[in-house]
Scaffold this active site. Structure first.
Site, PDB file in Angstrom:
ATOM      1  NE  ARG B  12      -1.261   2.600   2.728  1.00  0.00           N
ATOM      2  CZ  ARG B  12      -0.787   3.782   3.128  1.00  0.00           C
ATOM      3  NH1 ARG B  12      -0.812   4.832   2.311  1.00  0.00           N
ATOM      4  NH2 ARG B  12      -0.254   3.914   4.324  1.00  0.00           N
ATOM      5  CB  CYS B 237       2.821  10.523   0.935  1.00  0.00           C
ATOM      6  SG  CYS B 237       1.183  11.279   0.923  1.00  0.00           S
TER       7      CYS B 237
END
Lengths: 306, 306
Positions: B12, B237
């Site tokens: 993830r 991110c």
């Protein structure tokens, strides 16, 4: 701990394993940049066999080219009496001797057994003192050996106690091949601390397995007075297979300064010097601060950041 | 601390910032390899807007392709109620909600203020419980914000106290942009610990400034029950400029195991999986153990080493 001393080792441990030999003038620039940034103790050269470590063949020229000052301590690494004589004929302030914790690595690194390396290191400290300079000793492969595997901490503690008899300026524990972890660092420094009286402890880490900065912080917490680091994270030992870079000075300064531990060194200046060195070497260096930038960004340097 | 739990986040957090979208089958291989190595808690997907994070568009397919088991906890990251509904329609065992410590980052990451993100996260935990699953909450940007700079620790502690009212399975502190240092980690975990009663603490670090493993060790010493890490050190991110990899699972396992802290995960198997992933991604990954090798070398794997 509100302050700690840094020894910049980039010009010696950093460069000695590089395939391309840096010109003497470039080494002098590197050292002068570090001094300008506030570094006050520097490994400037090693006085070893130039056939075995050709990158250090210009040790005398490097020393001759450095500014005459006693405000900075120039350290010359030496592995035997011949090297000590060469170093003492220059303006080095300090001899750095090396005692090795395992026989196999001692033999490959300097043609001595571990016990012989202790005796030679003590004589080197005596030679330094007789010449009016200081002498310190690093215990190499203190946390593991590339050939013998685990090193018995009892042996390292006994070595430190024997080396303390020469009353060196300091005794260092070096993780030459980057295998240490913080718990091991704390335990060994604690034991050595108890064995060597008031002699200060320096610690030297490589970031081979990503544990280098964690080990540096553990060493500080365990009472080390001084940490070695290398501009850009250059480094490696010619006689230790797979040994990679020292902990990067820039990254160490970030960790220390943000923790409220002063070093007297300007991080932004060292980031700039690391970027200069990366250009000189023609490749990205391991230091991460030069890519990520300081945080919070310094006002004078925040133009390029987010 | 003689053992600690690891949450593998490579599938993830590791993949979400990659420019090339991995096929679902490759993600499933990655997760299955981790399970085979002993990982028992895994972020398997995030249920977010596929237009904003195209790498996670196959979240439902990933979940459908995973083995049916309750021996492993599959975690689905969700940022709002819509995502929670999607996740709860799959076989995820646990919802991971995100409350953000700064308004600027909360707005860019999930279109909420910091205060709104706290309320939404609590509702997501309620939804998980109502569906017979568990729910936990990560406080993102807890150690610094890419837009606002320093984050007030008082605010993070107050957020943790407010989040604790929902009685999540755990509360995590995340250094989303890799600015934390060990002293900060210890101080903040200590304060959050005192504010949330018996709710376990997880910690999530990025190695952007080379402090990630030092922070992980500090978190363990401060009482964190669980650490996040990413196979190979993949990560970043999409909404945090310059954010780089999570701490590499392989390197963290080396540090922990050599310190006598058990994880239940086979390091050599993870090194092999990291090397497989590096081939899949077509580039070296940040994890250093896959290059340096374990120490002392494992008997079964020592053939290629020194």
């Amino acid at each position: 701990m509100t302050s700690i001393e840094i020894v910049e080792v980039g010009a010696r441990d950093g460069l000695q394993n590089e395939p391309d030999i840096l010109p003497t003038a470039t080494k002098l620039q590197m050292i002068n940049f570090a001094i300008a940034a506030g570094v006050r103790r520097i490994e400037t050269a090693s006085f070893v066999n130039p056939r075995r470590v050709p990158q250090m063949a210009d040790a005398e020229d490097v020393m001759a080219g450095l500014p005459d000052t006693d405000a900075v301590t120039y350290i010359g690494l030496v592995l035997n009496e011949r090297g000590a004589e060469r170093a003492l004929a220059t303006k080095v302030h300090e001899l750095g001797a090396v005692a090795v914790a395992s026989d196999s690595f001692a033999m490959r690194n300097q043609g001595q057994t571990s016990a012989e390396s202790v005796e030679v290191a003590k004589r080197i400290v005596d030679m330094a003192k007789a010449a009016g300079r200081s002498g310190q000793i690093t215990i190499s492969a203190a946390f593991g050996c590339p050939f013998d595997g685990e090193v018995d901490p009892d042996h390292v503690v006994a070595m430190a106690a024997a080396l303390a008899e020469a009353n060196p300026r300091e005794i260092a524990l070096a993780d030459t091949i980057g295998v240490a972890v913080p718990s091991q660092v704390k335990a060994l420094i604690g034991r050595v601390r108890a064995a060597i009286g008031t002699i200060p402890i320096r610690a030297h880490f490589h970031n081979t397995r990503n544990t280098g900065l964690a080990n540096a912080w553990a060493a500080l917490e365990a009472g080390a007075a001084t940490l070695d680091s290398s501009l850009g994270g250059l480094g490696g030992c010619p006689f230790a297979p797979k040994a990679t870079g020292n902990i990067p000075t820039e990254d160490l300064l970030y960790l220390l300064h943000r923790s409220g531990v002063a070093t007297g060194i300007d991080l932004d200046a060292m980031i700039g010097t690391g970027q200069w060195l990366s250009n000189v070497m023609g490749r990205p260096l391991p230091a991460m601060l030069s890519r990520a930038g300081n945080f919070p960004p310094s006002p004078a340097h925040s133009g390029a950041g987010a």
